[in-house]
Design an enzyme around this catalytic site. Sequence first.
Site, short mmCIF file in Angstrom:
data_model
loop_
_atom_site.label_atom_id
_atom_site.label_comp_id
_atom_site.label_asym_id
_atom_site.label_seq_id
_atom_site.Cartn_x
_atom_site.Cartn_y
_atom_site.Cartn_z
N THR A 58 52.81 -108.52 227.02
CA THR A 58 52.85 -107.58 225.91
C THR A 58 52.94 -106.19 226.48
OG1 THR A 58 50.47 -107.21 225.87
CG2 THR A 58 51.30 -109.01 224.52
N LYS B 41 40.60 -92.84 208.57
CA LYS B 41 39.37 -92.85 207.78
C LYS B 41 39.09 -91.44 207.29
CE LYS B 41 35.18 -95.37 207.32
NZ LYS B 41 34.36 -96.45 207.88
N TRP C 93 39.41 -95.67 203.64
CA TRP C 93 40.54 -95.97 204.49
C TRP C 93 41.86 -95.53 203.85
CZ3 TRP C 93 39.14 -96.98 209.16
CH2 TRP C 93 37.97 -97.71 209.44
#
Lengths: 536, 536
Positions: free
Chosen positions: B181, B434, B439
């Site tokens: 990855t 936040k 959120w």
Amino acid sequence: MMNTPLTIPPMLERAERYFPSKQVISRTLDNMHRLSYREIGRRTRALASVLNEFGLKRGERVGTVAWNHHRHLEAYFAAPGLGAVLHMINMRLSSDHLVYVINHAEDRILLIDEDLLPIVEAVKDQLTSVHTYIVLTDKKEVPQSTLEPLYSYEALLEKGNPNFAFLEDLDENEPAAMCYTSATTGKPKGVLYTHRGITLHSLVQGMVDTTAISENDVCMPVVPMFHVNAWGLPFSATFYGATQVLPGPQFTPQLLAELIESEHVTFTGGVPTIWLGLLQVIEKGNYDLSSLRAVICGGSAAPKSMIESFEKKLNIPFFHAYGMTETSPIVSYARLKSYQHSWPEEERYHIRAKQGMAVPLIDIKGVNENGDIAWDGKEMGELLIRGPWIADHYHDDERSQEAFRNGWLHTGDVVTIDEEGAIKIVDRTKDLIKSGGEWISSVDLENAIMGHEAVLEAAVVSVPHEKWQERPVACVVLKEGGVVTKEELNDYLATQFSKWWLPDDVLFMHQLPRTSVGKFLKRALREQVVSAKKES
Amino acid sequence: MMNTPLTIPPMLERAERYFPSKQVISRTLDNMHRLSYREIGRRTRALASVLNEFGLKRGERVGTVAWNHHRHLEAYFAAPGLGAVLHMINMRLSSDHLVYVINHAEDRILLIDEDLLPIVEAVKDQLTSVHTYIVLTDKKEVPQSTLEPLYSYEALLEKGNPNFAFLEDLDENEPAAMCYTSATTGKPKGVLYTHRGITLHSLVQGMVDTTAISENDVCMPVVPMFHVNAWGLPFSATFYGATQVLPGPQFTPQLLAELIESEHVTFTGGVPTIWLGLLQVIEKGNYDLSSLRAVICGGSAAPKSMIESFEKKLNIPFFHAYGMTETSPIVSYARLKSYQHSWPEEERYHIRAKQGMAVPLIDIKGVNENGDIAWDGKEMGELLIRGPWIADHYHDDERSQEAFRNGWLHTGDVVTIDEEGAIKIVDRTKDLIKSGGEWISSVDLENAIMGHEAVLEAAVVSVPHEKWQERPVACVVLKEGGVVTKEELNDYLATQFSKWWLPDDVLFMHQLPRTSVGKFLKRALREQVVSAKKES
């Protein structure tokens, strides 16, 4: 990668979780039921809790003597969810064989349709392993019966736990289901299906290039649920959230046509005799069957003429598949490859009338006395199969040694395989006719005869012959009002076969003897023909 | 059932056996190649024999630094066929990371495209495990290079054995392939793919209700072959005998459009930025792309507006899929359920813009500080995944403990899951904003902004704020000729979001920084924005 076992509970859980409002439409003796997968899930879990309460242990068998309906479907998932094995019993077996399979499988509990109770009652004193009987009926009351102890399924389910959790430590190689082959000679042979085998088989049934079962489908298995897990369709249809139509007990061709029309069935599967019956009904009646995207035919080869009737006259796509109890069952599927779609029509039907290419993960070959046969569409050999949903033994049976050798299932089917990899079943090894040292395929002759407009069904058997060793004789059932003579039929065949392939005799009959799963019983037919010829 | 392992060689063997004349169309620097699966099979076997001659042992890694072309495809099957592991290297990694992954994987042999030789030459002195270099080129001569020893692929293949037999005793749990990855922080993390995982992943890719790869397809993976096995498409397309189009090095959107038109591509897959580019080209040009039955978009969420552009303007079906390097990659696929087809258009696109339902065999849930999130489309939580093609560790990496816990992959993606089971990626846990204890989803804002007609691309990042802790700032790239002010954009957003979601600032940029696989590099962008705001 994670060590996630391939097991059956996640298949039902997928339907519960993603398709809770999709339906299972189920016909019983008294009612049409419409249950959502949410309800099926809750009822299945309740059934599992009930079986658990009855002391059913991991690996033990629970038997079903039942038609295609939702309670049978619930049993398909409840027993494996407990780590037990669902043994689906062919209710058309002789009493001897019925006793044999129940005792041989050591079934502990039997689930029995109300109208099939007499079959089990007749043999109850010979059953050695069953401790509990449960009757499958819409009623909560227990009907009159000599079976004991006998409980009502619905009454038990009311007390069951609809939130029962399936086993979490199932191994993918544990057995989940069991069927016996209805052998034409000897005792039936038991095949155990594993969680892994059934899961992989279901995955392949969802693939575009095979049966392509999808959430968009309305799937009606006509093939009995006691016959090779209804070809795995109840598992895959549930897994993918397809609507299911279960036609219940003692259905007629009319009923099937009505269900297809009213429920918009898109996919159905069964043996050729079912489709012969349906064909007769829909040619006469006025049904809208345009919802059908595929009628799958297996069990025996359908004549090319039947495929053409479905497709040309009725515009219903009709596909051959091939398999057997030992193979879960799908081995091959007859579809055109992309580049074959532009081939001439006759050639396309020729391909479609074969049994098709092996599906992914399945390996096949043909073998005769010279070794592996060429893939030339000509050389004949016995079909050998291997793969992850092919049995590697019969349950507790010495005959395993004969069928399973060197990692391959020896099918007893004689095939050719063509350049494109399509299998064509030429015969059973024991039905092949050896005339003057050359092979004659009884199946090829049968399919050709069934292509004649006057003929409903035909079977060709070999009879002993002094000079040629064996010669073919055709047994023919005519359609209502159909007329054809022996000579006319042979003239008709002479355009397709060498002269020495033509049957020595044609016997017209009212019906052909069949096995309990609808195949022609050639052994009985041969005896009938031989004794008839002796008498004449 | 037989103990048949799920391994990769039968996937290629299926193409060789049943689809020998179907083609792989491959673009290299100098040529367009058309090879049949018969040839691909022979070349792959020759390559396996060559790797074997070079002493490549079971379990050892062979690396590729290569574009999407037939030689790369051959390596996909040759290494696993030997029991070795193909490590597909992202050629866009920094030199540091390139050295890290090659040494960490302990690659023994490297297969390198001719035009990519300089990338490896630049770091060759730091490579500790490689003993052999092979250059992938149409020429048989070895080009000038400081790599040593360096062989020409085609010259080697000439000497190889085209009938080389793949290993027959492969275990399905052996590793077959490996990708790292491209983490945005820290060293890349290595994921090993097993034969079993790749086979099961391929089966599911062939299913009607997922990507539905079929023999009828002409499949063009635009996603790089070094990126999660090109999403598994080279495996499944080969398995099912689909025609493959491999677009080769340094392709442009024009080239992709031309290939789709000339080769009648039916299926293609790639990241949103590829499709943004293609969209611009086909809106201007005059291409017949009517062969396309599906464009699959993954890697990042595509804005709903992009899906609508493809489908409404261009009549090209466009589908979201979701996955990551750790998941082989397909986890979920966004399609309509049968009963959703009749829902209002706006609602249908709303469903299609999510990441969809988990595919069969994959289990998911969302978790936050209160436990499992409700499937109500509202509650947010981190996505956890498990299943047979989900990694259970990173190769030799301590960070495994963090990502793989209690049998679940912890993705770091924040999601909602709706009543129908559709996942919606709301954000990366670390990108979620936040503000005042609530959120804000940067992804939702980005997709909405990209729905504005003047906007080409947008990324939303959080910047520190004294009062609200964090506030969103939008970074926007306008289309050629596109005009919109900050105020107009906020007015536009105000129709879709609460006022406190609206970005505090909109920064217009020429381009957005990206990771090596084309995702927005939000960390870099955030630093850029924060320092820009400090300066202003």
